[in-house]
Design an enzyme around this catalytic site. Structure first.
Site, PDB file in Angstrom:
ATOM      1  N   GLU A 155      -5.457 -14.485   0.016  1.00 36.08           N
ATOM      2  CA  GLU A 155      -5.001 -13.141   0.397  1.00 36.08           C
ATOM      3  C   GLU A 155      -5.799 -12.088  -0.365  1.00 36.08           C
ATOM      4  O   GLU A 155      -6.014 -12.219  -1.563  1.00 36.08           O
ATOM      5  CB  GLU A 155      -3.498 -13.017   0.078  1.00 36.08           C
ATOM      6  CG  GLU A 155      -2.898 -11.701   0.495  1.00 36.08           C
ATOM      7  CD  GLU A 155      -3.229 -11.330   1.932  1.00 36.08           C
ATOM      8  OE1 GLU A 155      -2.893 -12.098   2.831  1.00 36.08           O
ATOM      9  OE2 GLU A 155      -3.848 -10.276   2.150  1.00 36.08           O
ATOM     10  N   PHE A 156      -6.214 -11.037   0.357  1.00 40.20           N
ATOM     11  CA  PHE A 156      -7.025  -9.992  -0.281  1.00 40.20           C
ATOM     12  C   PHE A 156      -6.325  -8.632  -0.308  1.00 40.20           C
ATOM     13  O   PHE A 156      -6.966  -7.625  -0.589  1.00 40.20           O
ATOM     14  CB  PHE A 156      -8.372  -9.862   0.447  1.00 40.20           C
ATOM     15  CG  PHE A 156      -9.195 -11.122   0.386  1.00 40.20           C
ATOM     16  CD1 PHE A 156      -9.932 -11.439  -0.753  1.00 40.20           C
ATOM     17  CD2 PHE A 156      -9.209 -12.012   1.443  1.00 40.20           C
ATOM     18  CE1 PHE A 156     -10.667 -12.614  -0.830  1.00 40.20           C
ATOM     19  CE2 PHE A 156      -9.949 -13.185   1.386  1.00 40.20           C
ATOM     20  CZ  PHE A 156     -10.677 -13.494   0.249  1.00 40.20           C
ATOM     21  N   LEU A 157      -5.021  -8.593   0.006  1.00 43.77           N
ATOM     22  CA  LEU A 157      -4.357  -7.283   0.024  1.00 43.77           C
ATOM     23  C   LEU A 157      -4.350  -6.652  -1.367  1.00 43.77           C
ATOM     24  O   LEU A 157      -4.394  -7.349  -2.376  1.00 43.77           O
ATOM     25  CB  LEU A 157      -2.931  -7.396   0.570  1.00 43.77           C
ATOM     26  CG  LEU A 157      -1.886  -8.259  -0.150  1.00 43.77           C
ATOM     27  CD1 LEU A 157      -1.328  -7.591  -1.385  1.00 43.77           C
ATOM     28  CD2 LEU A 157      -0.766  -8.588   0.811  1.00 43.77           C
ATOM     29  N   LYS A 158      -4.305  -5.308  -1.373  1.00 44.04           N
ATOM     30  CA  LYS A 158      -4.243  -4.579  -2.647  1.00 44.04           C
ATOM     31  C   LYS A 158      -2.856  -3.973  -2.782  1.00 44.04           C
ATOM     32  O   LYS A 158      -2.372  -3.343  -1.841  1.00 44.04           O
ATOM     33  CB  LYS A 158      -5.248  -3.410  -2.673  1.00 44.04           C
ATOM     34  CG  LYS A 158      -6.688  -3.784  -2.494  1.00 44.04           C
ATOM     35  CD  LYS A 158      -7.584  -2.565  -2.621  1.00 44.04           C
ATOM     36  CE  LYS A 158      -7.503  -1.568  -1.474  1.00 44.04           C
ATOM     37  NZ  LYS A 158      -7.910  -2.040  -0.160  1.00 44.04           N
ATOM     38  N   GLU A 159      -2.227  -4.166  -3.946  1.00 42.61           N
ATOM     39  CA  GLU A 159      -0.942  -3.504  -4.163  1.00 42.61           C
ATOM     40  C   GLU A 159      -1.163  -2.005  -4.063  1.00 42.61           C
ATOM     41  O   GLU A 159      -2.183  -1.488  -4.496  1.00 42.61           O
ATOM     42  CB  GLU A 159      -0.380  -3.876  -5.538  1.00 42.61           C
ATOM     43  CG  GLU A 159       0.146  -5.283  -5.552  1.00 42.61           C
ATOM     44  CD  GLU A 159       0.631  -5.729  -6.923  1.00 42.61           C
ATOM     45  OE1 GLU A 159       1.033  -4.879  -7.729  1.00 42.61           O
ATOM     46  OE2 GLU A 159       0.609  -6.944  -7.179  1.00 42.61           O
ATOM     47  N   ASN A 215     -12.575 -11.482  -6.737  1.00 40.19           N
ATOM     48  CA  ASN A 215     -11.931 -10.786  -7.854  1.00 40.19           C
ATOM     49  C   ASN A 215     -12.851 -10.683  -9.067  1.00 40.19           C
ATOM     50  O   ASN A 215     -12.860  -9.667  -9.767  1.00 40.19           O
ATOM     51  CB  ASN A 215     -10.616 -11.467  -8.226  1.00 40.19           C
ATOM     52  CG  ASN A 215      -9.494 -11.018  -7.303  1.00 40.19           C
ATOM     53  OD1 ASN A 215      -9.708 -10.179  -6.431  1.00 40.19           O
ATOM     54  ND2 ASN A 215      -8.313 -11.571  -7.481  1.00 40.19           N
ATOM     55  N   GLY A 260     -12.769   3.789 -17.086  1.00 44.90           N
ATOM     56  CA  GLY A 260     -11.331   3.975 -17.308  1.00 44.90           C
ATOM     57  C   GLY A 260     -10.801   3.120 -18.433  1.00 44.90           C
ATOM     58  O   GLY A 260     -11.558   2.690 -19.319  1.00 44.90           O
ATOM     59  N   CYS A 267      -3.653  -9.957 -10.820  1.00 40.48           N
ATOM     60  CA  CYS A 267      -4.732 -10.793 -10.278  1.00 40.48           C
ATOM     61  C   CYS A 267      -5.993 -10.833 -11.140  1.00 40.48           C
ATOM     62  O   CYS A 267      -6.389 -11.909 -11.598  1.00 40.48           O
ATOM     63  CB  CYS A 267      -5.071 -10.341  -8.869  1.00 40.48           C
ATOM     64  SG  CYS A 267      -3.706 -10.606  -7.733  1.00 40.48           S
TER      65      CYS A 267
HETATM   66  N1  LIG Z   1      -0.061  -9.337  -6.001  1.00 43.08           N
HETATM   67  C1  LIG Z   1      -1.234  -9.235  -5.410  1.00 43.08           C
HETATM   68  O1  LIG Z   1      -1.765  -8.135  -5.229  1.00 43.08           O
HETATM   69  C2  LIG Z   1      -1.945 -10.462  -4.916  1.00 43.08           C
HETATM   70  C3  LIG Z   1      -3.031 -10.313  -4.034  1.00 43.08           C
HETATM   71  C4  LIG Z   1      -3.680 -11.460  -3.579  1.00 43.08           C
HETATM   72  C5  LIG Z   1      -3.286 -12.709  -4.002  1.00 43.08           C
HETATM   73  N2  LIG Z   1      -2.245 -12.824  -4.880  1.00 43.08           N
HETATM   74  C6  LIG Z   1      -1.833 -14.175  -5.284  1.00 43.08           C
HETATM   75  O2  LIG Z   1      -0.677 -14.523  -4.534  1.00 43.08           O
HETATM   76  C7  LIG Z   1       0.217 -15.309  -5.334  1.00 43.08           C
HETATM   77  C8  LIG Z   1       1.582 -14.633  -5.411  1.00 43.08           C
HETATM   78  O3  LIG Z   1       1.419 -13.392  -6.064  1.00 43.08           O
HETATM   79  P1  LIG Z   1       2.587 -12.285  -6.092  1.00 43.08           P
HETATM   80  O4  LIG Z   1       2.008 -11.094  -6.735  1.00 43.08           O
HETATM   81  O5  LIG Z   1       3.188 -12.181  -4.730  1.00 43.08           O
HETATM   82  O6  LIG Z   1       3.616 -13.016  -7.084  1.00 43.08           O
HETATM   83  P2  LIG Z   1       5.129 -12.605  -7.397  1.00 43.08           P
HETATM   84  O7  LIG Z   1       5.392 -13.051  -8.772  1.00 43.08           O
HETATM   85  O8  LIG Z   1       5.373 -11.179  -7.009  1.00 43.08           O
HETATM   86  O9  LIG Z   1       5.978 -13.512  -6.376  1.00 43.08           O
HETATM   87  C9  LIG Z   1       6.055 -14.899  -6.460  1.00 43.08           C
HETATM   88  C10 LIG Z   1       7.443 -15.320  -6.009  1.00 43.08           C
HETATM   89  O10 LIG Z   1       7.494 -16.736  -5.887  1.00 43.08           O
HETATM   90  C11 LIG Z   1       8.801 -17.151  -6.219  1.00 43.08           C
HETATM   91  N3  LIG Z   1       8.807 -18.591  -6.478  1.00 43.08           N
HETATM   92  C12 LIG Z   1       8.233 -19.277  -7.487  1.00 43.08           C
HETATM   93  N4  LIG Z   1       8.455 -20.598  -7.350  1.00 43.08           N
HETATM   94  C13 LIG Z   1       9.182 -20.761  -6.226  1.00 43.08           C
HETATM   95  C14 LIG Z   1       9.722 -21.900  -5.560  1.00 43.08           C
HETATM   96  N5  LIG Z   1       9.544 -23.143  -6.026  1.00 43.08           N
HETATM   97  N6  LIG Z   1      10.434 -21.692  -4.435  1.00 43.08           N
HETATM   98  C15 LIG Z   1      10.623 -20.447  -3.954  1.00 43.08           C
HETATM   99  N7  LIG Z   1      10.130 -19.332  -4.543  1.00 43.08           N
HETATM  100  C16 LIG Z   1       9.422 -19.488  -5.666  1.00 43.08           C
HETATM  101  C17 LIG Z   1       9.159 -16.281  -7.418  1.00 43.08           C
HETATM  102  O11 LIG Z   1      10.539 -16.224  -7.643  1.00 43.08           O
HETATM  103  C18 LIG Z   1       8.558 -14.937  -6.987  1.00 43.08           C
HETATM  104  O12 LIG Z   1       9.514 -14.121  -6.332  1.00 43.08           O
HETATM  105  C19 LIG Z   1      -0.481 -15.497  -6.683  1.00 43.08           C
HETATM  106  O13 LIG Z   1      -1.217 -16.673  -6.644  1.00 43.08           O
HETATM  107  C20 LIG Z   1      -1.421 -14.301  -6.729  1.00 43.08           C
HETATM  108  O14 LIG Z   1      -2.545 -14.533  -7.544  1.00 43.08           O
HETATM  109  C21 LIG Z   1      -1.558 -11.737  -5.336  1.00 43.08           C
END
Ligand SMILES: NC(=O)c1ccc[n+]([C@@H]2O[C@H](COP(=O)([O-])OP(=O)(O)OC[C@H]3O[C@@H](n4cnc5c(N)ncnc54)[C@H](O)[C@@H]3O)[C@@H](O)[C@H]2O)c1
Length: 441
Positions: A155-159, A215, A260, A267
């Site tokens: 996934e490549f979305l940006k918060e 990244n 900055g 990430c």
């Molecule tokens: N946040 C971003 O901008 C972003 C962008 C691209 C990729 N990613 C990747 O995506 C992944 C998720 O990131 P995120 O920011 O959404 O994480 P997050 O911490 O916001 O969410 C992860 C969720 O998974 C749940 N979880 C963990 N184990 C579980 C299980 N066994 N069953 C059910 N739920 C479970 C947690 O309770 C949590 O709510 C990571 O690998 C991250 O590197 C994140």
């Protein structure tokens, strides 16, 4: 299609909601009961522009639902996305994949039809193969000959811009090893590409590596520019003029070259670390990527060093007003936010802090700065200034871009701004009688 998103965080919730919005039937599952209860009562557990409305719309139309029941959710779905967190392990640089493997085990314990399992979480190269092996082991234990595919779809979305990024992606990377899996994934994503196809299909390991490479490249640009800014300061050059000078070159471009306070978030820090570890495990020393992390760690404290240079090592009796806590604007996410490091450093030296952020105050209070003494949180940006010795800008939220400088000057004890995000470069602060310190100058 019937989809199940395991992990209802920034990635699972946003992508699940967007998939529902284009007509799929989506169940978002999480082990966190509190999160699911909030969602079922109409409250989003995270802040992301436009997300609340989109969740509400799709929840009411019954295309989107939320559950803690993993078994039931898996059973009723054709495609299962693993979107759980993959944090760095405590006291180590290894990625914690326990959540991912736990999901893999669960997926095939209770099912009896062909499924596609998609890893959307960022995972080290080779994880999909291990997920496959884990599932196969579960099936063998049951003497089942059930078919399944494992796909890597990083996934490549940006918060802060997650919905737009997901709805109008630059590209969708699909790593798979079967025609059926590519076909199903294309079917699922095609509605997002109305003008032209943006699929990039490849083998699974390359897809896993693509996410880390992307990244690491972005983090490298940030650390490079921060290093240039630090050199600029030494030699009497202006990093922002240099930025404009190099950005005009199309091979370099303007994006991600703002000097900055360093990168943060969930990430870049963990993925840069993970990539050095992946390289090391495979007999290669990733020197450039290691340096990117080192430059960033140091950069997080540059603004605190400027404050010490101006006020002295001991900050007892001084109060600093902080604008911005989240790791970037548009989100309440404070994971690895430079603000955590700057604030802790100032407090350690005896300072008091008054902090304001449009969205991240709860995160700071409840998690990232919990237990840190001498912080007061206020609800408006000008409230941090009363009786403060200086203003420190750490996150470039839009509302900080064009403040009333006369008001800042009249409210602060001494009219000093430390601008970690280079927001005020376009303003001539000297004419307003404000002392002004920024990265790179
Ligand atoms: N946040 C971003 O901008 C972003 C962008 C691209 C990729 N990613 C990747 O995506 C992944 C998720 O990131 P995120 O920011 O959404 O994480 P997050 O911490 O916001 O969410 C992860 C969720 O998974 C749940 N979880 C963990 N184990 C579980 C299980 N066994 N069953 C059910 N739920 C479970 C947690 O309770 C949590 O709510 C990571 O690998 C991250 O590197 C994140």
């Amino acid at each position: 299609m019937k989809l199940c998103m395991i992990g209802t965080g920034y990635v699972g919730l946003v992508s699940g909601t967007c998939f529902a919005d284009i007509g799929n039937q989506v169940i978002c599952v999480d082990k966190d009961k509190n999160k699911i209860e909030k969602l079922n009562s109409g409250v989003s557990p995270i802040y992301e522009p436009g997300l609340d409305e989109l969740i509400k719309k799709n929840y009411l139309s019954k295309r989107l639902s939320f559950s803690t029941n993993l078994k039931k959710s898996i059973k009723s779905s054709d495609v299962i996305f693993i979107c759980v967190g993959t944090p760095t392990k405590k006291n180590s640089i290894n990625v914690d994949l326990s959540f991912v493997y736990k999901c893999a085990k669960e997926i095939f314990k209770n099912t009896n039809k062909k499924k596609i399992i998609v890893t959307k979480s960022t995972v080290p190269v080779g994880t999909a193969d291990k997920v496959k092996a884990t599932i196969q082991k579960e099936l063998d234990l049951r003497s089942s000959d059930l078919q399944f595919d494992v796909v890597s779809n990083p996934e490549f979305l940006k918060e802060g811009a997650a919905i737009v990024d997901f709805m109008k992606p630059d590209r969708v990377v699909i790593g798979a090893d079967s025609k059926y899996a590519f076909k199903k994934m294309k079917e699922l994503y095609s509605p997002f590409f109305r003008s032209r196809d943006r699929f990039i299909t490849m083998d699974i390991r390359s897809a896993e590596m693509t996410k880390y490479a992307a990244n690491a490249m972005l983090a490298t640009k940030i650390s490079f520019m921060n290093e240039i800014a630090n050199i600029c300061e030494k030699v009497g050059a202006d990093a922002n003029q240099v930025r404009l000078g190099i950005g005009a070159d199309q091979r370099i471009g303007y994006s991600f070259i703002y000097p900055g306070v360093g990168y943060g978030g969930s990430c870049f820090p963990k993925d840069v670390k993970a990539l050095t570890k992946i390289a090391e495990e495979n007999g290669y020393t990733a020197e450039l990527i290691t340096a990117v992390e080192q430059v960033n760690d140091a950069q997080k404290l540059v603004i605190a060093q400027k404050i010490v240079k101006r006020f002295g090592e001991d900050l007892t009796g001084l109060t600093f007003g902080i604008w911005g806590l989240s790791f970037k604007p548009g989100t309440d996410d404070m994971r690895e936010a430079p603000a955590i490091y700057v604030i802790k450093e100032l407090v350690k030296r005896g300072a008091k802090i008054k902090a304001y952020d449009p969205k991240a105050i709860n995160e700071a209070k409840e998690h990232y700065l919990k237990g840190v003494q001498n912080i007061t949180y206020v609800t408006s940006k000008y409230d941090v200034l009363n009786n403060s010795d200086a203003l420190v800008l750490l996150t470039e939220w839009k509302e900080f871009r064009s403040p009333d400088f006369d008001k800042i000057k009249s409210l602060l004890k001494s009219p000093i701004i430390f601008d970690g995000r280079n927001q005020y470069i376009v303003y001539d602060l000297e004419n307003k009688g404000l002392e002004y310190y920024r990265i790179g100058k």
